[in-house]
Design a protein around this motif. Structure first.
Motif, PDB file in Angstrom:
ATOM      1  N   HIS A  82       0.816  -1.222   0.000  1.00 55.91           N
ATOM      2  CA  HIS A  82       0.000   0.000   0.000  1.00 55.91           C
ATOM      3  C   HIS A  82       0.847   1.267   0.000  1.00 55.91           C
ATOM      4  CE1 HIS A  82       1.062  -0.518   4.246  1.00 55.91           C
ATOM      5  NE2 HIS A  82       0.799   0.761   4.417  1.00 55.91           N
ATOM      6  N   ARG A  83       2.195   1.126   0.027  1.00 55.39           N
ATOM      7  CA  ARG A  83       3.062   2.306   0.071  1.00 55.39           C
ATOM      8  C   ARG A  83       3.595   2.701  -1.301  1.00 55.39           C
ATOM      9  NH1 ARG A  83       6.979   1.633   5.192  1.00 55.39           N
ATOM     10  NH2 ARG A  83       7.625   3.675   4.399  1.00 55.39           N
ATOM     11  N   GLY A  84       3.409   1.863  -2.297  1.00 57.76           N
ATOM     12  CA  GLY A  84       3.794   2.205  -3.656  1.00 57.76           C
ATOM     13  C   GLY A  84       5.277   2.037  -3.937  1.00 57.76           C
ATOM     14  N   LEU A  85       5.717   2.577  -5.064  1.00 58.98           N
ATOM     15  CA  LEU A  85       7.089   2.426  -5.528  1.00 58.98           C
ATOM     16  C   LEU A  85       8.080   3.003  -4.520  1.00 58.98           C
ATOM     17  CD1 LEU A  85       8.124   1.208  -8.262  1.00 58.98           C
ATOM     18  CD2 LEU A  85       8.573   3.568  -8.964  1.00 58.98           C
ATOM     19  N   MET A  86       9.023   2.188  -4.098  1.00 62.28           N
ATOM     20  CA  MET A  86      10.081   2.551  -3.149  1.00 62.28           C
ATOM     21  C   MET A  86       9.542   2.965  -1.780  1.00 62.28           C
ATOM     22  SD  MET A  86      13.110   4.323  -5.411  1.00 62.28           S
ATOM     23  CE  MET A  86      12.185   5.356  -6.547  1.00 62.28           C
ATOM     24  N   GLY A  87       8.268   2.701  -1.511  1.00 55.75           N
ATOM     25  CA  GLY A  87       7.698   3.115  -0.237  1.00 55.75           C
ATOM     26  C   GLY A  87       7.562   4.614  -0.106  1.00 55.75           C
ATOM     27  N   LEU A  88       7.753   5.322  -1.229  1.00 59.79           N
ATOM     28  CA  LEU A  88       7.709   6.789  -1.239  1.00 59.79           C
ATOM     29  C   LEU A  88       6.431   7.337  -1.848  1.00 59.79           C
ATOM     30  CD1 LEU A  88      11.263   7.969  -2.383  1.00 59.79           C
ATOM     31  CD2 LEU A  88      10.091   8.600  -0.280  1.00 59.79           C
TER      32      LEU A  88
END
Length: 257
Positions: A82-88
């Motif tokens: 749920h945090r997306g690409l690279m957690g960013l």
């Protein structure tokens, strides 16, 4: 310097964490190892009280060419849930994060830079959202953040054409904080980080939260909303220390409280 994975290098020095995407052979394209490695570093940045500012950069003279399409086509998981690409993409860090950009910042790489709070870029750096050329869309924040940061029609052109834009052009729209000579982006980003770390942790935290949240506040509620975030900062230990240091003509010793 330590390695979270072979694809991500992490350095911690004087309160600054430098996160380096380390896949120069593919222009630092984001596969699963990069995505989860950067996300882990971001989590450490927020959790470690000794760290004050983060810098995100890329190895080998380029920032990041976006999602690794080969890994994606082979079914590899390249997003962090749920945090997306690279957690960013969906959950940027609470602490300030600076993008230090050389070479290309494309697609998810550009979107990662947009998720950062500040951008330092080499004069010859190139930015773009080429997703439309691949049957995709810039869903890691490009279509949402970019039109809030530069004129909407310029953002629209970049998204619809997939063409690249220079650092100097984007700086003219206020997107980039510092434009440097090629090869100097990381050095200038570190200088900017040290300017931030010289200031009170409580002030930095409150200021970032207010600036990020205030875009949705109405005129009638903005000061009450600000008070909710700022709380009792005027009575904080850092505020008292800042005043005392000024009077005593010495450098402040911040506690972060």
């Amino acid at each position: 310097m330590t390695q979270l994975t072979d694809a991500v290098l992490v350095d911690r020095l004087d309160g600054v964490m430098t996160i380096t995407i380390n896949r120069p052979e593919v222009r630092n394209a984001v596969n699963g190892a990069v995505s989860f490695g950067v996300c882990a570093a971001i989590d450490e940045l927020d959790a470690n009280k000794q760290l004050r500012v983060g810098i995100l950069t890329g190895a080998g003279g380029t920032f990041c060419a976006g999602m690794d399409l080969k890994a994606f086509s082979q079914g590899e998981v390249v997003r962090v849930g749920h945090r997306g690409l690279m957690g960013l993409a969906y959950t940027p860090p609470q602490k300030p994060l600076i993008a230090a950009i050389e070479g290309y910042a494309l697609a998810g790489g550009f979107e990662a830079a947009l998720a950062c709070d500040l951008i330092v870029a080499a004069r010859d750096a190139q930015f773009g959202l080429p997703e439309a050329k691949r049957g995709l869309a810039a869903l890691a924040g490009g279509l949402l953040r970019l039109p809030r940061l530069i004129p909407q029609r310029i953002a629209m052109e970049l998204a619809l054409t997939g063409n690249m834009a220079s650092a100097e052009l984007l700086a003219s729209f206020g997107l980039i904080n510092r434009v440097t000579e090629p090869g100097c982006a990381l050095e200038r980003a570190m200088e900017l980080a040290r300017e931030i770390t010289a200031n009170a942790p409580t002030s930095i935290s409150v200021s970032k939260r207010i600036i990020n949240q205030q875009t949705d506040w109405s005129l009638s509620e903005m000061f009450s909303k600000q008070e909710e975030v700022a709380g009792d900062i005027l009575n904080s230990r850092d505020a008292l220390e800042g005043a005392a240091a000024f009077v005593e003509k010495r450098d402040p010793a911040w506690s972060g409280e």
